[in-house]
Design a protein around this motif. Sequence first.
Motif, short mmCIF file in Angstrom:
data_model
loop_
_atom_site.label_atom_id
_atom_site.label_comp_id
_atom_site.label_asym_id
_atom_site.label_seq_id
_atom_site.Cartn_x
_atom_site.Cartn_y
_atom_site.Cartn_z
N ARG A 42 6.59 32.13 27.15
CA ARG A 42 7.28 33.44 27.16
C ARG A 42 8.32 33.55 26.05
O ARG A 42 9.08 34.53 26.00
CB ARG A 42 7.96 33.65 28.51
N GLY A 43 8.41 32.54 25.22
CA GLY A 43 9.34 32.59 24.08
C GLY A 43 10.78 32.35 24.47
O GLY A 43 11.70 32.54 23.66
N LEU A 44 11.03 31.91 25.70
CA LEU A 44 12.41 31.81 26.19
C LEU A 44 13.14 30.56 25.71
O LEU A 44 14.36 30.49 25.83
CB LEU A 44 12.43 31.88 27.72
N LEU A 45 12.40 29.59 25.18
CA LEU A 45 13.09 28.38 24.70
C LEU A 45 13.65 28.59 23.29
O LEU A 45 14.44 27.78 22.80
CB LEU A 45 12.15 27.17 24.72
N CYS A 46 13.21 29.65 22.62
CA CYS A 46 13.75 29.97 21.28
C CYS A 46 13.75 31.50 21.16
O CYS A 46 13.04 32.08 20.34
CB CYS A 46 12.93 29.31 20.18
N ALA A 47 14.58 32.12 21.98
CA ALA A 47 14.54 33.59 22.14
C ALA A 47 14.99 34.33 20.88
O ALA A 47 14.80 35.54 20.78
CB ALA A 47 15.39 34.00 23.34
#
Length: 370
Positions: A42-47
């Motif tokens: 979901r792209g949340l580790l490198c938002a």
Amino acid sequence: MPETETLTGARELIDDLVGDRAAEWDRAGLIPDDVLRTLATRGLLCAGVPDTFGGLGTSSAANGEFTAYVGSRCSSLRSVMTSQGMAAWTIQRLGSPRQHAEYLPQLAGGKLAAVAFSEAEAGSDLSAMTTTIEPDGDTVTVRGQKVWTTAAHYADMIVVVGRYGSGAAAVVVPASAPGVTVSRVPQPSGCRAAGHADVRLDDVRLPASAVLGGGQPLMLLVTTALAYGRISVAWGCVGILRACLDAAREHARTRKQFGKPLAGHQLVGRHLANLLTAEQIATRVCEHASRCWDDGSPEMVVATVLAKQVGALQAAQGAAAAVQVLGSAAAHEGHVVERAYRDAKLMELIEGSTEICQLILADHAVSMPG
Ligand code: FAD
């Protein structure tokens, strides 16, 4: 996408995925793969990765608050997030448009990454680094031994910094490439599930297209990459302080000694006041640094070092104060405050230790117009 929408539901997802399992992960030294992959996909580790590359394009301020939230739940997970964000930032800053198009969608879409600078003889003094990235036609050969690389145990790719001709470069090394050996650091004292590992690179042959920023001065390259690590760790420290404040406040309200709640004893109240002060100070310096990032301000580098320095010091002191408020309740292995105490101390060692940050800030103080 409007800022508020990019992270909608992200905190609820963290609540669902982490639940009350952070202590169990800490004990096992492992975050389950499905947790990391769900967040990475979901792209949340490198938002902060721009939406043109499949990322969420989140501002530093919003990403920082989200980082603090993750840090308040699990510092190991926040550490993995810091590494992923630092890898993406390094590629963004040093990579060519073709490299952006190749790597950033992978990082925003499910692949995991780590960044390796440190070596046994090159800790605070990264100029002592001996890893080499040697060009040979349209390939390069990477040789060296990195230590303490956060998240390397989970990573699909490792951004390795090394000497390149008379300067330096970073190179994107697939963890599965022949010649790469990743060995877990046994039983770290804190952030135990962050996947810290030593990375050995024995004649690792890669296409030259994997080299980022070839030929830059080593310390310039290192400072560029570390800037992201520092702001991320600083916000992670805000999270540690918030977790400690919540736990200490709750305990002081409910636990009675000498016929009244601990909070009614002024010396205990002083610890709570100090914790609240620590959390507010750390939050404000992080907000300032993130504003500098979002405005592209020339103050960004110094504001980031300041945020990391203040965040790490306040978190270490705040976590110690929280242990004091909880007494024996915090002496149970795995208690949120016990973990925070161990995790916070490590924040004073990494991404430029307290002393190295002091040296940078001292240089800045001397060079300021009088
Ligand atoms: P040293 O450099 O030996 O320093 C020891 C002490 O001496 C420190 O207190 C330091 O501040 C002090 N000191 C050193 N030089 C000076 C000076 N000139 N003046 C005053 N004091 C000084 N590395 C990576 O590349 N990638 C990672 O993802 C990563 N993650 C890490 C995660 C954890 C939990 C830890 C513990 C380390 C990690 N590291 C990582 C390595 C980390 O960056 C180094 O540990 C750090 O730079 C300090 O180096 P050192 O441990 O060798 O200590």
